[in-house]
Write a protein that holds these residues in place. Structure first.
Motif, PDB file in Angstrom:
ATOM      1  N   THR A 174       0.824  -1.201   0.000  1.00 15.31           N
ATOM      2  CA  THR A 174       0.000   0.000   0.000  1.00 15.31           C
ATOM      3  C   THR A 174       0.860   1.253   0.000  1.00 15.31           C
ATOM      4  O   THR A 174       1.871   1.333   0.706  1.00 15.31           O
ATOM      5  N   PRO A 227      -4.277   6.199 -13.595  1.00 12.93           N
ATOM      6  CA  PRO A 227      -4.388   5.832 -12.181  1.00 12.93           C
ATOM      7  C   PRO A 227      -3.558   6.790 -11.329  1.00 12.93           C
ATOM      8  O   PRO A 227      -2.570   7.347 -11.792  1.00 12.93           O
ATOM      9  N   ARG A 277      -1.155   7.544  -4.980  1.00 10.92           N
ATOM     10  CA  ARG A 277      -1.490   8.359  -3.816  1.00 10.92           C
ATOM     11  C   ARG A 277      -1.763   7.453  -2.619  1.00 10.92           C
ATOM     12  O   ARG A 277      -1.917   6.235  -2.755  1.00 10.92           O
ATOM     13  N   GLU A 286      -3.705   3.812  -2.171  1.00 15.02           N
ATOM     14  CA  GLU A 286      -3.779   3.009  -3.396  1.00 15.02           C
ATOM     15  C   GLU A 286      -2.765   1.869  -3.329  1.00 15.02           C
ATOM     16  O   GLU A 286      -1.788   1.906  -2.571  1.00 15.02           O
ATOM     17  N   THR A 287      -2.983   0.846  -4.136  1.00 14.65           N
ATOM     18  CA  THR A 287      -2.064  -0.286  -4.198  1.00 14.65           C
ATOM     19  C   THR A 287      -0.835   0.078  -5.025  1.00 14.65           C
ATOM     20  O   THR A 287      -0.963   0.643  -6.117  1.00 14.65           O
ATOM     21  N   TRP A 288       0.333  -0.250  -4.510  1.00  8.88           N
ATOM     22  CA  TRP A 288       1.575  -0.032  -5.253  1.00  8.88           C
ATOM     23  C   TRP A 288       1.703  -1.074  -6.356  1.00  8.88           C
ATOM     24  O   TRP A 288       1.413  -2.258  -6.161  1.00  8.88           O
TER      25      TRP A 288
END
Length: 387
Positions: free
Chosen positions: A37, A373, A376, A379-381
């Motif tokens: 994350t 996308p 931030r 959000e999922t890395w």
């Protein structure tokens, strides 16, 4: 025995340029990741203070959402790349390898984009068979622009009717999520003024995006100014009406350019995306800016074909949205827009690299009508954020 690293220990990933998909890019930049994350983004110094125990790693030149290939020809993806002057490249590459153009090449190209994790594509589709094949690809997103040619004004009606029937047939079959149909009137000199107007108004009325190849080679402005020159004599004359004036519906004249012609024909009012735009005048750029058209530059292709250098700073100063594409494998060398960004950094040594990265991401998404996308908090890395 050394204890295994805690997977939830924060990691600080730093880079030369960070673009999160929002606002402008920053340099240098960093992203803090905890597990999978995203915890924070910003300047490395600020992130070091906020996360003093984070394991720091410099991961590369750029962290950004995957770039969009805003202009390419997937059906030429099986071609062998050659860097040749434009008037040699057409017969020695495009024509000589034409048996490699088609569905198989388009599938290779689509597979390549999927492997690269492309953010989207603006693809010029040359044949109905290729369109049928690409419309079955659920892993593609962006716009498939069906290409239209027809220089004889007297044939404009039948060409347009055939185009409309094809477009309506493809729309009726349904499209995968994220994939849209568009139209490409090939160039201002291979599509008659009548057909150009019919296609433009149809696209506008049906909400179909358009791309047009404009001012790629230095011979194009000469053609519009004089009605002749190397483009007419060496490439077009055997396949065209008797005079260039018949194609454009007016006499060529000094000061007439491809951009001015499209503007005065009413095409720019419909805001097509203009591809290449290398050999332009200040007046051309002003017309594009007033109309609100976006442009796509293909730096490696233009260099390899000796077409000139896209005047990026002039377009940026005028407030024109710029995106990036590879053009075909045959002229660009690959379908990876990251390669064009890297090449552009050498081509424009005084241009802020943050501008290039933003164009490849945000500019590309604006051209194909999608949204990047966001990198931030929360959000999922994703590994593909590292270029």
């Amino acid at each position: 025995m050394t204890a295994p690293a805690d997977p939830f220990t924060p990691r600080l990933l730093t880079c030369d340029v960070l673009y999160t998909g929002m606002g402008g890019a920053q340099s240098p930049g960093g992203v803090v990741v905890v597990g999978e994350t995203i915890a924070a983004t910003g300047s490395p110094d600020d992130l070091r203070r906020a996360y003093p125990h984070a394991r720091e790693e410099h991961v590369g030149s750029v962290i950004a959402p995957p770039p969009v290939n805003a202009h390419t020809h997937l059906d030429m993806s099986a071609y062998e790349f050659q860097a040749l002057p434009y008037f040699r490249w057409l017969p020695e590459v495009v024509v000589a390898q034409r048996e490699r153009r088609g569905v198989a090449g388009a599938q290779v190209g689509a597979d390549t984009l999927a492997r690269l994790g492309s953010g989207g594509v603006g693809d010029i589709v040359w044949s109905p068979d290729v369109m049928d094949a690409l419309l079955d690809r659920a892993d593609l997103s962006g716009v498939l622009y069906f290409e239209v040619l027809g220089a004889f004004p007297e044939h404009a009606g039948e060409r347009f009717t055939a185009l409309r029937e094809r477009i309506e047939g493809w729309r009726a079959r349904g499209l995968p999520d994220g994939l849209h149909l568009g139209i490409t009137p090939h160039t201002p000199f291979t599509v008659s003024h009548r057909l150009m107007q019919l296609v433009t108004e149809y696209a506008h009325g049906e909400g179909l995006p358009m791309q047009i190849h404009v001012a790629e080679h230095p011979s194009e402005p000469e053609l519009f100014a004089t009605g002749g020159g190397p483009l007419w004599e060496h490439r077009l004359k055997p396949f065209m009406p008797e005079t260039f004036a018949q194609i454009i519906g007016r006499d060529p004249e000094p000061g007439l350019t491809p951009v001015r012609y499209l503007d005065e024909l009413g095409v720019l009012d419909r805001q097509p995306t203009l591809i290449h735009m290398v050999n332009v005048t200040p007046d051309d750029i002003a017309r594009v800016a007033r109309a609100g058209c976006a442009v796509v530059t293909c730096p490696r292709s233009n260099h390899h074909l000796e077409c000139g250098v896209f005047p990026w700073t002039a377009f940026a100063a005028a407030g024109v949205e710029v995106a990036m594409g590879t053009d075909s494998v045959a002229s660009g060398g690959s379908l990876n827009v990251r390669d064009d960004v890297a090449f552009a950094r050498t081509l424009y040594p005084h241009l802020d690299p943050r501008v290039l990265v933003r164009a490849a991401v945000k500019g590309g998404h604006r051209v194909v009508g999608s949204r990047a996308p966001f990198i931030r908090r929360g959000e999922t890395w994703r590994a593909e954020y590292v270029w």
